[in-house]
Write a protein that holds these residues in place. Structure first.
Motif, PDB file in Angstrom:
ATOM      1  N   ASP A 248       2.460  -4.863   4.426  1.00  0.00           N
ATOM      2  CA  ASP A 248       2.640  -3.907   3.650  1.00  0.00           C
ATOM      3  C   ASP A 248       3.857  -2.581   3.954  1.00  0.00           C
ATOM      4  O   ASP A 248       4.475  -2.177   3.185  1.00  0.00           O
ATOM      5  CB  ASP A 248       1.508  -3.102   3.395  1.00  0.00           C
ATOM      6  N   ASP A 249       4.285  -2.532   5.291  1.00  0.00           N
ATOM      7  CA  ASP A 249       5.107  -1.595   5.920  1.00  0.00           C
ATOM      8  C   ASP A 249       6.363  -2.064   5.581  1.00  0.00           C
ATOM      9  O   ASP A 249       7.629  -1.404   5.706  1.00  0.00           O
ATOM     10  CB  ASP A 249       5.094  -1.580   7.287  1.00  0.00           C
ATOM     11  N   ARG A 250       6.740  -3.422   4.977  1.00  0.00           N
ATOM     12  CA  ARG A 250       7.883  -4.005   4.473  1.00  0.00           C
ATOM     13  C   ARG A 250       8.435  -3.891   3.163  1.00  0.00           C
ATOM     14  O   ARG A 250       9.489  -4.232   2.497  1.00  0.00           O
ATOM     15  CB  ARG A 250       8.105  -5.169   5.121  1.00  0.00           C
ATOM     16  N   VAL A 251       7.303  -3.377   2.364  1.00  0.00           N
ATOM     17  CA  VAL A 251       7.521  -3.282   0.803  1.00  0.00           C
ATOM     18  C   VAL A 251       7.854  -2.036   0.353  1.00  0.00           C
ATOM     19  O   VAL A 251       7.781  -0.952   0.869  1.00  0.00           O
ATOM     20  CB  VAL A 251       5.987  -3.490   0.375  1.00  0.00           C
ATOM     21  N   ILE A 252       9.015  -1.978  -0.578  1.00  0.00           N
ATOM     22  CA  ILE A 252       9.817  -0.970  -0.977  1.00  0.00           C
ATOM     23  C   ILE A 252       9.231  -0.849  -2.392  1.00  0.00           C
ATOM     24  O   ILE A 252       9.434  -1.533  -3.556  1.00  0.00           O
ATOM     25  CB  ILE A 252      11.278  -1.093  -1.205  1.00  0.00           C
ATOM     26  N   ALA A 253       8.149   0.188  -2.616  1.00  0.00           N
ATOM     27  CA  ALA A 253       7.355   0.457  -3.890  1.00  0.00           C
ATOM     28  C   ALA A 253       6.863   1.891  -3.718  1.00  0.00           C
ATOM     29  O   ALA A 253       6.784   2.477  -2.548  1.00  0.00           O
ATOM     30  CB  ALA A 253       6.350  -0.832  -4.077  1.00  0.00           C
ATOM     31  N   ILE A 254       6.434   2.372  -4.938  1.00  0.00           N
ATOM     32  CA  ILE A 254       5.724   3.364  -4.744  1.00  0.00           C
ATOM     33  C   ILE A 254       4.496   3.508  -4.058  1.00  0.00           C
ATOM     34  O   ILE A 254       3.800   2.490  -3.782  1.00  0.00           O
ATOM     35  CB  ILE A 254       5.233   3.777  -6.192  1.00  0.00           C
ATOM     36  N   PRO A 255       4.196   4.401  -3.005  1.00  0.00           N
ATOM     37  CA  PRO A 255       3.156   4.468  -1.913  1.00  0.00           C
ATOM     38  C   PRO A 255       1.764   4.418  -2.984  1.00  0.00           C
ATOM     39  O   PRO A 255       1.844   4.736  -4.023  1.00  0.00           O
ATOM     40  CB  PRO A 255       3.213   5.802  -1.437  1.00  0.00           C
ATOM     41  N   VAL A 256       0.765   4.061  -2.424  1.00  0.00           N
ATOM     42  CA  VAL A 256      -0.480   3.805  -2.955  1.00  0.00           C
ATOM     43  C   VAL A 256      -1.095   4.981  -3.340  1.00  0.00           C
ATOM     44  O   VAL A 256      -1.567   5.285  -4.652  1.00  0.00           O
ATOM     45  CB  VAL A 256      -1.516   2.817  -2.068  1.00  0.00           C
ATOM     46  N   ASP A 257      -1.019   6.061  -2.211  1.00  0.00           N
ATOM     47  CA  ASP A 257      -1.484   7.494  -2.731  1.00  0.00           C
ATOM     48  C   ASP A 257      -0.740   8.050  -3.922  1.00  0.00           C
ATOM     49  O   ASP A 257      -1.439   8.743  -4.667  1.00  0.00           O
ATOM     50  CB  ASP A 257      -1.558   8.278  -1.472  1.00  0.00           C
ATOM     51  N   LYS A 258       0.591   7.748  -3.892  1.00  0.00           N
ATOM     52  CA  LYS A 258       1.263   8.493  -5.286  1.00  0.00           C
ATOM     53  C   LYS A 258       0.775   7.864  -6.406  1.00  0.00           C
ATOM     54  O   LYS A 258       0.736   8.288  -7.505  1.00  0.00           O
ATOM     55  CB  LYS A 258       2.901   8.320  -4.997  1.00  0.00           C
TER      56      LYS A 258
END
Length: 304
Positions: A248-258
């Motif tokens: 998951d730390d290699r994914v470029i995407a909107i963070p889950v909390d946001k």
């Protein structure tokens, strides 16, 4: 005269030599006395009762169910769900929405392909929620989706100029510091809704050839940790919890909390292959609204 023959109240008043106000009062008395009754007949293909059951049972703000033949193949399923999602979106936009989109979703692309340009502006901007660059032969999918949707809604497109998955967390952290990524991340902060596909662990053909899918050994690792699907490349279990860690730390995407702070989060998915992923997305509150097919909706209702 009014209900059976369709005569207007003003014409009834003139014909009976009474005031239009009295016509209105008499019509209301007819309803109160039970002389006139309203009966709503549900049209074929509309499943309002089942939609309400899913909404109440799972705490969804909205559920949209589309008819699909039981023996429909995946292309027919996508077409039906895409059409249902297009109708839902066109009817629910405020004109001032800022919409986040999962750009590698075939369901969202099917929705976009079935939309028509709106007569008035439907949203101010359409923003990619995850990396959109990849293999040249597949990258057009991601960009076509966002640019087409923006054009249909009269909105400005905001792209993520980075891949969805990178080699290691250090690479991701470096890319996130790029000015273009910083600008996109600012747009993530002000989104009012999202339109997202709910993916299974096994990638679609377009995703598997894009360079943005998890490798076989990574999927095996995720499955061992209970993964059933993903939203914006964030992997989730059937109870809705996120699978965190190095992948998951290699994914470029909107963070889950946001993502979970965005007021309206529309999930689009259906079919037996995605049933557990849809269950996880609902259980974890990843989506507030769901567009799916009748068979999937019936399976979801079984566990309410």
């Amino acid at each position: 005269m009014y209900h059976e023959r369709g005569i207007r109240q003003s014409e009834i008043a003139a014909a009976l030599s009474i005031s239009q106000a009295k016509v209105s009062r008499l019509l209301k008395r007819a309803e109160t006395a039970g002389i006139v009754r309203t009966i709503v007949t549900v049209a074929p293909g509309v499943h309002a009762e089942l939609e309400e059951r899913l909404e109440a049972g799972y705490g969804l703000a909205e559920a949209v169910i589309v008819d699909v033949e039981p023996d429909a193949d995946e292309a027919e399923l996508l077409a039906a769900i895409g059409a249902g999602a297009a109708g839902y979106l066109e009817a629910s936009l405020s004109g001032t929405d800022r919409i986040g989109v999962s750009s590698w979703s075939r369901s969202v692309l099917a929705m976009t392909d079935r939309m028509r340009p709106l007569p008035t502006r439907g949203a101010t901007e359409v923003v990619q929620l995850l990396g959109g660059t990849g293999a040249p032969e597949a990258q057009s999918h991601s960009h076509r989706l966002l640019s087409s949707l923006a054009r249909m809604l009269g909105a400005d497109p905001i792209y993520v100029q980075a891949p969805g998955i990178v080699a290691d967390p250090a690479v991701r952290d470096s890319l996130l510091k790029d000015p273009s990524m910083q600008e996109t991340m600012r747009h993530w902060e002000s989104l009012t809704m999202t339109i997202m596909g709910i993916g299974s662990i096994e990638p679609s053909d377009v995703l598997s050839t894009s360079g943005n899918a998890f490798a076989d050994d990574e999927r095996a690792q995720l499955l061992a940790e209970g993964a059933v699907g993903d939203i914006c490349h964030h992997v989730l279990r059937i109870d809705g919890s996120a699978v965190t860690g190095e992948i998951d730390d290699r994914v470029i995407a909107i963070p889950v909390d946001k993502l979970l702070r965005i007021p309206r989060r529309v999930g689009i998915a259906g079919g037996e292959r995605k049933l557990d992923a849809i269950r996880g997305a609902i259980a974890g509150g990843w989506v507030t609204a769901l567009v799916t097919d009748l068979h999937t909706a019936e399976r979801l209702a079984e566990t309410i």
